[in-house]
Design an enzyme around this catalytic site. Structure first.
Site, PDB file in Angstrom:
ATOM      1  N   ILE A   1       0.916  -1.144   0.000  1.00 48.87           N
ATOM      2  CA  ILE A   1       0.000   0.000   0.000  1.00 48.87           C
ATOM      3  C   ILE A   1       0.956   1.195   0.000  1.00 48.87           C
ATOM      4  O   ILE A   1       1.568   1.504   1.018  1.00 48.87           O
ATOM      5  CB  ILE A   1      -0.933   0.005   1.229  1.00 48.87           C
ATOM      6  CG1 ILE A   1      -1.836  -1.235   1.220  1.00 48.87           C
ATOM      7  CG2 ILE A   1      -1.769   1.283   1.245  1.00 48.87           C
ATOM      8  CD1 ILE A   1      -2.727  -1.372   2.447  1.00 48.87           C
ATOM      9  N   PRO A   2       1.133   1.840  -1.156  1.00 49.36           N
ATOM     10  CA  PRO A   2       2.293   2.708  -1.391  1.00 49.36           C
ATOM     11  C   PRO A   2       2.264   4.092  -0.735  1.00 49.36           C
ATOM     12  O   PRO A   2       2.220   5.125  -1.413  1.00 49.36           O
ATOM     13  CB  PRO A   2       2.321   2.819  -2.912  1.00 49.36           C
ATOM     14  CG  PRO A   2       0.888   2.705  -3.309  1.00 49.36           C
ATOM     15  CD  PRO A   2       0.287   1.724  -2.341  1.00 49.36           C
ATOM     16  N   CYS A   3       2.368   4.135   0.577  1.00 53.20           N
ATOM     17  CA  CYS A   3       2.388   5.412   1.292  1.00 53.20           C
ATOM     18  C   CYS A   3       3.657   6.213   0.999  1.00 53.20           C
ATOM     19  O   CYS A   3       3.684   7.424   1.214  1.00 53.20           O
ATOM     20  CB  CYS A   3       2.212   5.194   2.788  1.00 53.20           C
ATOM     21  SG  CYS A   3       3.388   4.040   3.524  1.00 53.20           S
ATOM     22  N   HIS A   4       4.675   5.551   0.471  1.00 51.71           N
ATOM     23  CA  HIS A   4       5.914   6.262   0.122  1.00 51.71           C
ATOM     24  C   HIS A   4       5.698   7.241  -1.033  1.00 51.71           C
ATOM     25  O   HIS A   4       6.513   8.120  -1.250  1.00 51.71           O
ATOM     26  CB  HIS A   4       7.035   5.271  -0.229  1.00 51.71           C
ATOM     27  CG  HIS A   4       6.734   4.387  -1.390  1.00 51.71           C
ATOM     28  ND1 HIS A   4       5.978   3.232  -1.267  1.00 51.71           N
ATOM     29  CD2 HIS A   4       7.068   4.474  -2.702  1.00 51.71           C
ATOM     30  CE1 HIS A   4       5.877   2.653  -2.454  1.00 51.71           C
ATOM     31  NE2 HIS A   4       6.530   3.389  -3.339  1.00 51.71           N
TER      32      HIS A   4
END
Length: 166
Positions: free
Chosen positions: A126-129
């Site tokens: 889940i690409p919070c970056h």
């Protein structure tokens, strides 16, 4: 309920993978404020994480741009809404916290969106970056800013077509 776990070696260190055997519910970093270690009641078993490991390896090799995994992140309804919106940020792109807040229909909730982003239990997948400050500056990341910079760089490199005139 039994929680299974294993550690998977990646270019950003050994990641903790945990879940119920069918769904991934946690990806923990080896460093940073979201550093995670397994709990004593969890059962060590890499079998439930074969597909997760395979897809992570593909991602870090630059061959995979999306994950297709059964996920079960635990959080509030608002947090899950933010985490769902994160999956809509395209590989190699970034959004600001304000853009993310507007995307979920809460334009004045940038700080709450930032807090939810920071509590994402399954980073990378889940690409919070992919969320950065409105100035374009890299802001806090649970695995450390060096890890965030690495992930964004990996995606930028994989998106850039290489021209070879040999």
């Amino acid at each position: 309920m039994t929680i299974y776990y294993c550690y998977h070696q990646t270019p950003i260190g050994q990641l903790l993978l945990a879940g119920d055997g069918d769904n991934l519910s946690l990806l923990g970093f080896p460093n940073g404020k979201m550093q995670r270690r397994h709990e004593s009641t969890w059962v060590k078993d890499a079998d439930p994480f074969k597909e997760v490991s395979l897809q992570l390896d593909g991602y870090f090799a630059g061959d995979r741009r999306q994950f297709d995994l059964a996920l079960a992140p635990e959080g509030t309804e608002f947090q899950r809404r933010v985490w769902s919106a994160l999956t809509e940020i395209a590989y190699g792109e970034t959004w600001s916290y304000g853009e993310l807040a507007r995307h979920i229909g809460k334009p004045k909730a940038s700080r709450a969106v930032g807090a939810a982003n920071g509590q994402n239990p399954i980073p990378v997948i889940i690409p919070c970056h992919r969320v950065i400050g409105s100035s374009g500056k890299l802001t806090g990341f649970g695995g450390g800013l060096q890890t965030k910079e690495y992930l964004l760089g990996l995606e930028a490199e994989a998106r850039t077509p290489s021209l070879n005139f040999d």
